[in-house]
Design a protein around this motif. Structure first.
Motif, PDB file in Angstrom:
ATOM      1  N   VAL A  13      35.747  37.957  35.706  1.00  0.00           N
ATOM      2  CA  VAL A  13      35.329  38.756  36.856  1.00  0.00           C
ATOM      3  C   VAL A  13      36.529  39.543  37.365  1.00  0.00           C
ATOM      4  CG1 VAL A  13      34.366  38.717  39.190  1.00  0.00           C
ATOM      5  CG2 VAL A  13      33.557  37.074  37.477  1.00  0.00           C
ATOM      6  N   VAL A  14      36.368  40.858  37.494  1.00  0.00           N
ATOM      7  CA  VAL A  14      37.484  41.722  37.877  1.00  0.00           C
ATOM      8  C   VAL A  14      37.049  42.651  39.007  1.00  0.00           C
ATOM      9  CG1 VAL A  14      38.478  41.667  35.560  1.00  0.00           C
ATOM     10  CG2 VAL A  14      36.832  43.462  36.153  1.00  0.00           C
ATOM     11  N   SER A  15      37.966  43.444  39.472  1.00  0.00           N
ATOM     12  CA  SER A  15      37.665  44.427  40.506  1.00  0.00           C
ATOM     13  C   SER A  15      36.847  45.562  39.905  1.00  0.00           C
ATOM     14  CB  SER A  15      38.959  44.994  41.091  1.00  0.00           C
ATOM     15  OG  SER A  15      39.629  45.787  40.109  1.00  0.00           O
ATOM     16  N   GLN A  16      36.235  46.367  40.789  1.00  0.00           N
ATOM     17  CA  GLN A  16      35.423  47.486  40.306  1.00  0.00           C
ATOM     18  C   GLN A  16      36.263  48.465  39.485  1.00  0.00           C
ATOM     19  OE1 GLN A  16      33.766  50.181  43.264  1.00  0.00           O
ATOM     20  NE2 GLN A  16      31.993  50.561  41.954  1.00  0.00           N
ATOM     21  N   ALA A  17      37.506  48.718  39.909  1.00  0.00           N
ATOM     22  CA  ALA A  17      38.377  49.649  39.193  1.00  0.00           C
ATOM     23  C   ALA A  17      38.681  49.144  37.787  1.00  0.00           C
ATOM     24  CB  ALA A  17      39.667  49.857  39.975  1.00  0.00           C
ATOM     25  N   GLU A  18      38.972  47.834  37.672  1.00  0.00           N
ATOM     26  CA  GLU A  18      39.255  47.258  36.357  1.00  0.00           C
ATOM     27  C   GLU A  18      38.008  47.281  35.477  1.00  0.00           C
ATOM     28  OE1 GLU A  18      42.404  43.776  36.521  1.00  0.00           O
ATOM     29  OE2 GLU A  18      41.060  43.628  38.260  1.00  0.00           O
TER      30      GLU A  18
END
Length: 243
Positions: A13-18
């Motif tokens: 699970v990552v940030s939206q940008a990643e």
């Protein structure tokens, strides 16, 4: 049969940008795949043709029909070779999986000068009974008594049965059934000459299964790891509720 469920192990699970960066990277590969597929399709259309010299006759709802009759006014014919042999209680589940996608395509193919017909070696009465059970409307004829299935690598001869190997997908190999799946394309010119332009077998049929393409978009994909074989989970569409 209950709904198949498997666990997903630790998704990242990552940030939206990643996430967006990773998605764009994959998009580049998807576009390249699309370009390669278009090029492969172009090369397929450039394959040489072979003239169909033999007269094949099939049993259909309206009586005897030749291969030429199956075109029904179109110049192009695609045959799906459905695994359903004489005396079988029902048609192959995997072929049924593919065939569940046919009815919605027939009218669109006809608009592009293509007739799609299903052919099996089972006698017509067997075909009609199973077709009624499945609720299908597409044209399905019997090649019983014809060389058609043998000539197009989708039925096993007695000699092949004795040897234990069959010529399938352009190579000698073992196959667990007397009937085998495939799809063949034909062209009929203005003088009624018929040409065999293409045949595909085994995983070459994979792209015809719309449900698989949907599953490929899902988080767990086809989720077939650990099964006896890839399609071991597939059932006739009226059997998924069975234990």
């Amino acid at each position: 049969m209950g709904t198949a469920k498997s666990k997903m192990e630790g998704p990242k699970v990552v940030s939206q940008a990643e996430w967006l960066a990773a998605r764009k990277e994959l998009l580049g590969k998807e576009k390249e795949f699309t370009r390669l597929r278009n090029e492969l399709s172009r090369q397929r259309r450039e394959l040489p043709w072979e003239r169909v010299e033999k007269e094949y006759v099939f049993d259909g709802q309206n009586g005897k029909e030749t291969l030429a009759d199956l075109f029904d006014g179109k110049s192009q014919l695609i045959v799906y070779h459905f695994m359903f042999g004489p005396g079988w209680e029902e048609g192959c589940p995997s072929c049924s999986f593919i065939s569940d996608h046919i009815d919605g395509s027939v009218v669109h193919l006809a608009a592009r000068d293509v007739r799609l017909v299903v052919v099996s070696r089972a006698p017509l009465a067997q075909i009609e009974a199973f077709k009624k059970r499945m609720g299908w409307r597409f044209k399905w004829v019997s090649s019983y008594g014809s060389d058609f299935n043998y000539d197009y690598q989708v039925s096993m001869t007695k000699e092949e049965l004795e040897k234990g190997e069959v010529y399938y997908n352009y190579a000698m190999q073992q196959f667990p059934s007397e009937e085998r799946p495939g799809a063949s394309a034909f062209y009929k010119d203005g003088a009624d000459n018929i040409f065999h332009t293409y045949s595909t077998y085994a995983r070459g049929l994979d792209i015809l299964i719309g449900a698989y393409n949907w599953l490929d978009l899902a988080p767990k994909g086809r989720d077939e790891d650990g099964l006896k074989h890839g399609m071991a989970w597939v059932r006739h569409h009226d059997k998924y509720g069975e234990a």
